[in-house]
Design an enzyme around this catalytic site. Structure first.
Site, short mmCIF file in Angstrom:
data_model
loop_
_atom_site.label_atom_id
_atom_site.label_comp_id
_atom_site.label_asym_id
_atom_site.label_seq_id
_atom_site.Cartn_x
_atom_site.Cartn_y
_atom_site.Cartn_z
N GLY A 1 0.76 -1.25 0.00
CA GLY A 1 0.00 0.00 0.00
C GLY A 1 0.79 1.30 0.00
N GLU B 1 3.56 3.96 6.24
CA GLU B 1 2.37 3.14 6.02
C GLU B 1 1.34 3.93 5.23
OE1 GLU B 1 1.06 0.40 5.66
OE2 GLU B 1 0.42 -0.53 7.52
N ASP B 2 0.55 3.23 4.43
CA ASP B 2 -0.50 3.90 3.68
C ASP B 2 -1.62 4.38 4.61
OD1 ASP B 2 -1.27 1.28 4.26
OD2 ASP B 2 -2.07 0.85 2.28
N ASP C 1 -5.80 1.78 10.17
CA ASP C 1 -7.23 1.54 10.29
C ASP C 1 -7.50 1.11 11.74
OD1 ASP C 1 -9.89 1.06 9.58
OD2 ASP C 1 -9.49 -0.92 8.78
N LYS D 1 -7.57 6.61 10.20
CA LYS D 1 -9.00 6.60 10.53
C LYS D 1 -9.13 6.53 12.05
CE LYS D 1 -10.54 3.94 6.48
NZ LYS D 1 -10.99 2.59 6.06
N PHE E 1 -14.26 3.28 3.66
CA PHE E 1 -13.25 2.63 2.82
C PHE E 1 -12.74 3.59 1.75
CE2 PHE E 1 -11.47 -0.16 -0.34
CZ PHE E 1 -10.77 -1.06 0.45
N VAL E 2 -11.43 3.63 1.59
CA VAL E 2 -10.82 4.49 0.58
C VAL E 2 -9.98 3.68 -0.41
CG1 VAL E 2 -10.82 6.71 1.80
CG2 VAL E 2 -9.00 5.05 2.24
N ASP F 1 -5.76 -0.30 -2.30
CA ASP F 1 -6.51 -1.15 -3.23
C ASP F 1 -7.85 -1.58 -2.68
OD1 ASP F 1 -5.23 -2.90 -1.24
OD2 ASP F 1 -6.08 -4.51 -2.45
N ARG G 1 -4.93 0.71 -7.21
CA ARG G 1 -3.70 1.30 -6.64
C ARG G 1 -3.11 2.38 -7.55
NH1 ARG G 1 -2.14 -2.05 -2.32
NH2 ARG G 1 -2.46 -4.27 -2.63
P1 IMP Z 1 -4.95 -2.10 10.37
O1 IMP Z 1 -4.01 -3.18 10.86
O2 IMP Z 1 -6.37 -2.39 10.69
O3 IMP Z 1 -4.54 -0.72 10.82
O4 IMP Z 1 -4.94 -2.20 8.81
C1 IMP Z 1 -4.01 -1.65 8.04
C2 IMP Z 1 -4.07 -2.19 6.62
O5 IMP Z 1 -5.41 -2.48 6.17
C3 IMP Z 1 -3.57 -1.11 5.71
O6 IMP Z 1 -2.17 -1.19 5.58
C4 IMP Z 1 -4.32 -1.37 4.43
O7 IMP Z 1 -3.61 -2.28 3.63
C5 IMP Z 1 -5.63 -2.00 4.85
N1 IMP Z 1 -6.73 -0.99 4.85
C6 IMP Z 1 -7.35 -0.48 5.93
N2 IMP Z 1 -8.31 0.40 5.58
C7 IMP Z 1 -8.29 0.47 4.23
C8 IMP Z 1 -9.06 1.25 3.26
O8 IMP Z 1 -9.96 2.05 3.56
N3 IMP Z 1 -8.73 1.04 1.95
C9 IMP Z 1 -7.76 0.17 1.55
N4 IMP Z 1 -7.02 -0.55 2.43
C10 IMP Z 1 -7.28 -0.41 3.75
MG MG Z 2 -0.93 -1.74 3.83
#
Ligand code: IMP
Ligand code: MG
Length: 180
Positions: free
Chosen positions: A48, A102-103, A106, A134, A155-156, A162, A168
């Site tokens: 990402g 990091e992208d 979440d 977020k 969701f983005v 992606d 992407r």
């Molecule tokens: P976390 O461990 O829940 O913080 O998730 C992080 C990963 O989930 C990110 O690195 C993304 O790859 C994916 N992700 C979370 N939210 C989104 C979204 O809105 N769009 C696309 N990918 C997401």
């Molecule tokens: Mg990621």
């Protein structure tokens, strides 16, 4: 900017390219100032973050290195729970100033599990730079040191992020339409 349809879902334009680039430029200037003389090592988390990492690194005006890792999660023992490992981290990070890229944060689960493991290798410092956060979705504690955009829990897509592998390549960031 027009809507995008992917797998029957509609995504609306959310963050334009110019705004993304503006924020990244600002962040690059801040980091360049704070890390002058420290020769930081940027670590981009694939997949990402590849666009964010590339554009941010272009805005770094001090001596710095960059490498990329991929995170893989596997089932550990009962006491360790799920274990996240970094694939491709072949640079010695001991005594280095690390900036993780990091992208999006979440839930925070991925980084909450991964960052403590990096500390085992005794870097001089670890900071976290994210394109998107977020806050309403984040339930695991993660320290975010630099953030370009705080966004609602929707969701983005685009600019490296992606939906099921696609989207992407978009230069802008899109948001899933509310009704879907
Ligand atoms: P976390 O461990 O829940 O913080 O998730 C992080 C990963 O989930 C990110 O690195 C993304 O790859 C994916 N992700 C979370 N939210 C989104 C979204 O809105 N769009 C696309 N990918 C997401
Ligand atoms: Mg990621």
């Amino acid at each position: 900017m027009a809507n995008i349809t992917l797998f029957n879902k509609t995504f609306e334009p959310y963050l334009p390219e110019s705004l993304i680039q503006e924020k990244i430029k600002e962040l690059g200037e801040i980091i360049s100032e704070e890390y002058e003389g420290k020769r930081p090592l940027f670590i981009g988390v694939l997949n990402g973050s590849f666009m964010f990492a590339a554009d941010l690194f272009k805005q770094i005006s001090i001596e710095a290195e960059i490498c990329f890792i991929k995170l893989a999660s596997y089932k550990g023992t009962k006491s360790t729970g799920n274990v996240i490992t970094a694939i491709g981290l072949d640079t010695d990070i001991r005594d280095r100033h690390l900036i993780l890229l990091e992208d999006i944060i979440d839930t925070g689960k991925t980084m909450n599990e991964f960052i403590p493991q990096l500390y085992h290798q005794q870097p001089a410092s670890i900071k976290m730079a994210v394109l998107l956060h977020k806050p309403d979705a984040t339930i695991y504690p993660v320290q975010i040191d630099y953030c370009c955009f705080s966004i609602p829990d929707r969701f983005v897509l685009g600019y490296g992020l992606d939906y099921d592998g696609f989207g992407r390549n978009l230069k802008e960031i899109y948001q899933l339409k509310e009704t879907e």
